[in-house]
Design a protein around this motif. Structure first.
Motif, PDB file in Angstrom:
ATOM      1  N   GLU A 215       1.022  -1.254  -0.012  1.00 40.74           N
ATOM      2  CA  GLU A 215      -0.016   0.022   0.015  1.00 40.74           C
ATOM      3  C   GLU A 215       0.900   1.201   0.024  1.00 40.74           C
ATOM      4  O   GLU A 215       0.545   2.214  -0.644  1.00 40.74           O
ATOM      5  CB  GLU A 215      -0.899  -0.013   1.219  1.00 40.74           C
TER       6      GLU A 215
ATOM      7  N   GLY B 299      -0.095   2.578  -3.061  1.00 39.82           N
ATOM      8  CA  GLY B 299      -1.243   3.111  -2.739  1.00 39.82           C
ATOM      9  C   GLY B 299      -2.855   2.657  -2.935  1.00 39.82           C
ATOM     10  O   GLY B 299      -3.693   3.397  -2.946  1.00 39.82           O
TER      11      GLY B 299
ATOM     12  N   ASP C 125      -5.848   0.014  -1.865  1.00 40.88           N
ATOM     13  CA  ASP C 125      -6.505  -0.443  -0.402  1.00 40.88           C
ATOM     14  C   ASP C 125      -6.163  -1.949  -0.411  1.00 40.88           C
ATOM     15  O   ASP C 125      -6.408  -2.722  -1.294  1.00 40.88           O
ATOM     16  CB  ASP C 125      -7.845  -0.325  -0.699  1.00 40.88           C
TER      17      ASP C 125
ATOM     18  N   SER D 291      -2.765   0.743  -9.838  1.00 42.24           N
ATOM     19  CA  SER D 291      -1.664   1.973  -9.648  1.00 42.24           C
ATOM     20  C   SER D 291      -1.503   2.427 -11.047  1.00 42.24           C
ATOM     21  O   SER D 291      -1.837   3.787 -11.426  1.00 42.24           O
ATOM     22  CB  SER D 291      -0.621   1.985  -8.984  1.00 42.24           C
TER      23      SER D 291
ATOM     24  N   LYS E 198      -5.773   6.799  -4.613  1.00 39.05           N
ATOM     25  CA  LYS E 198      -5.444   6.330  -2.815  1.00 39.05           C
ATOM     26  C   LYS E 198      -6.559   7.015  -2.112  1.00 39.05           C
ATOM     27  O   LYS E 198      -6.833   8.217  -2.401  1.00 39.05           O
ATOM     28  CB  LYS E 198      -4.116   6.616  -2.776  1.00 39.05           C
TER      29      LYS E 198
ATOM     30  N   ASN F 193     -12.258   4.937  -9.329  1.00 37.90           N
ATOM     31  CA  ASN F 193     -11.649   3.354  -9.064  1.00 37.90           C
ATOM     32  C   ASN F 193     -12.385   2.059  -9.344  1.00 37.90           C
ATOM     33  O   ASN F 193     -11.742   1.163  -9.718  1.00 37.90           O
ATOM     34  CB  ASN F 193     -11.527   3.343  -7.377  1.00 37.90           C
TER      35      ASN F 193
END
Length: 406
Positions: A115, A119, A121, A236, A242, A305
């Motif tokens: 993470e 970044g 979850d 990413s 993030k 996301n």
């Protein structure tokens, strides 16, 4: 992994049916001269693309016919064919949630490291691991995991829709072997060549694979940290935000809702609210409304996301399933509104009980996994027929009670 869209042309259907008929007439391990000729001709293409003749010959050693199982699987994709309730029940279920929480505790140092670097979850990564490989559980299953070289060669040779995909991925898989990231006997994957704990097709592996455990290999087959970091790198690299949500369950008014993307504030003016009654964290965020089960099922406002998750698998159902499972692994509550079903549902442990009873009575030979897939539904229908009741094939409370009485 990306699931390929279905090609609607009648020509494709007729051609694939003819191919399937031809292959079914051949024994599974009987050499196919036409396929062997294709392998010999494709060798020239591979060499032109930088594959050494030695690597190519070793990769195809013992592969003399296409894999019929691959073509059977290619014709069935749950993202498009499974009923909505079945798709989500088999992925966002008690066993997966509990296992995800346990793995989170075990993997916490690695998840923190991943993470910090990417970044993403950790709950999202655990959900992907669950959905893609049952936390690695399928990797030792010879029924599901096949030679990536043979699977991709089968698609390149025998599947009109996926011929280009098969050739592209086959070349990438050969380059993976040539680079020494994995030995040939361990280059196993799904029907479409998806590999490892997080099921990456060869080209995606080449683009995103990460060696985060520092052993000098980008090993998504044996190293869970490498596999989770690879998934995080993909997300990413494709714009994961993030600390931002994938989406929220919402309630919608009876009036017709517009399509497209609006700000949360604009959705609220139209009467859209979070299903749990909490406020939206941001009014300016841009979101889109998704109704995977129509107006009678759960509704979701999804954000950036969500669309990044679709870069992993281009399916709304897939992205919602990952989001919902990640929420539950993180301690979130179940859906406020359940999926529309023509029966009284069972929880995961009850489905396991149903499968055990079906197996005891000789109707089911699959795994006791709490997932009501095609095999379980076929077994239910067989039992219903023997019991003299209407054949529905639903993993229902009524069927479980009938099994318990007999």
């Amino acid at each position: 992994m990306p699931k390929l869209q279905r090609f609607p042309a009648l020509l494709y259907v007729l051609t694939l049916c003819l191919t399937l008929f031809t292959l079914q007439a051949q024994a599974a391990d009987k050499p196919d001269p036409a396929f062997e000729k294709w392998v010999k001709e494709f060798r020239q293409t591979a060499v032109k693309n930088g594959i050494s003749p030695q690597v190519y010959d070793q990769a195809f050693k013992g592969i003399t016919s296409p894999d019929q199982w691959v073509l059977d699987r290619a014709s069935y994709q749950p993202e498009f064919k499974a009923p909505v309730w079945q798709y989500f029940d088999n992925r966002v279920q008690k066993r997966a949630i509990e296992r995800g929480k346990r793995e989170k505790e075990k993997m916490q140092p690695w998840l923190d490291k991943i993470e910090k670097r990417f970044g993403v979850d950790p709950n999202i990564l655990l959900a992907i691991w669950s959905v893609e490989s049952s936390f690695g559980g399928i990797l030792g299953n010879e029924t599901v995991m096949r030679s990536v070289i043979r699977s991709l060669a089968t698609l390149a040779y025998a599947d009109p829709q996926r011929k280009k995909f098969g050739r592209q991925q086959l070349l990438a898989a050969l380059k993976i072997l040539q680079a020494g990231d994995v030995e040939g006997q361990h280059l196993l994957g799904s029907w479409a060549g998806a590999m490892g704990h997080t099921q990456f097709i060869p080209t995606s592996y080449q683009a995103y694979a990460v060696d985060i455990d520092g052993d000098g290999k980008r090993d998504i087959w044996n190293s869970v940290p490498d596999a989770l970091a690879t998934a995080a790198n993909l997300l990413s690299s494709n714009g994961w935000q993030k600390g931002k949500p994938w989406g929220y369950e919402v309630t919608i008014p009876a009036k017709k809702m517009p399509g497209g993307k609006l700000t949360v504030a604009e959705w609220e003016k139209l009467g859209v609210k979070r299903a749990n009654g909490e406020p939206f964290p941001s009014k300016k965020a841009v979101a889109e409304l998704k109704l995977p089960d129509g107006r009678n099922g759960p509704a979701f406002l999804v954000f950036k996301n969500f669309f990044v998750l679709k870069r992993y698998n281009n399916s709304d159902r897939y992205a919602i399933a990952i989001g919902l499972l990640s929420d539950r692994i993180g301690g979130g509550a179940p859906l406020v509104k359940d999926w529309s079903r023509p029966f009284t549902p069972l929880d995961g442990s009850q489905v396991e009980q149903l499968q055990k009873l079906l197996k005891q009575k000789g109707f089911y030979s699959g795994e006791i996994d709490g997932k009501a897939g095609p095999g379980t539904r076929k077994a239910i229908k067989a039992f219903e027929k023997s019991a003299g009741v209407e054949e529905k094939g639903f993993p229902s409370k009524e069927v479980l009670e009938l099994l318990q009485k007999q």
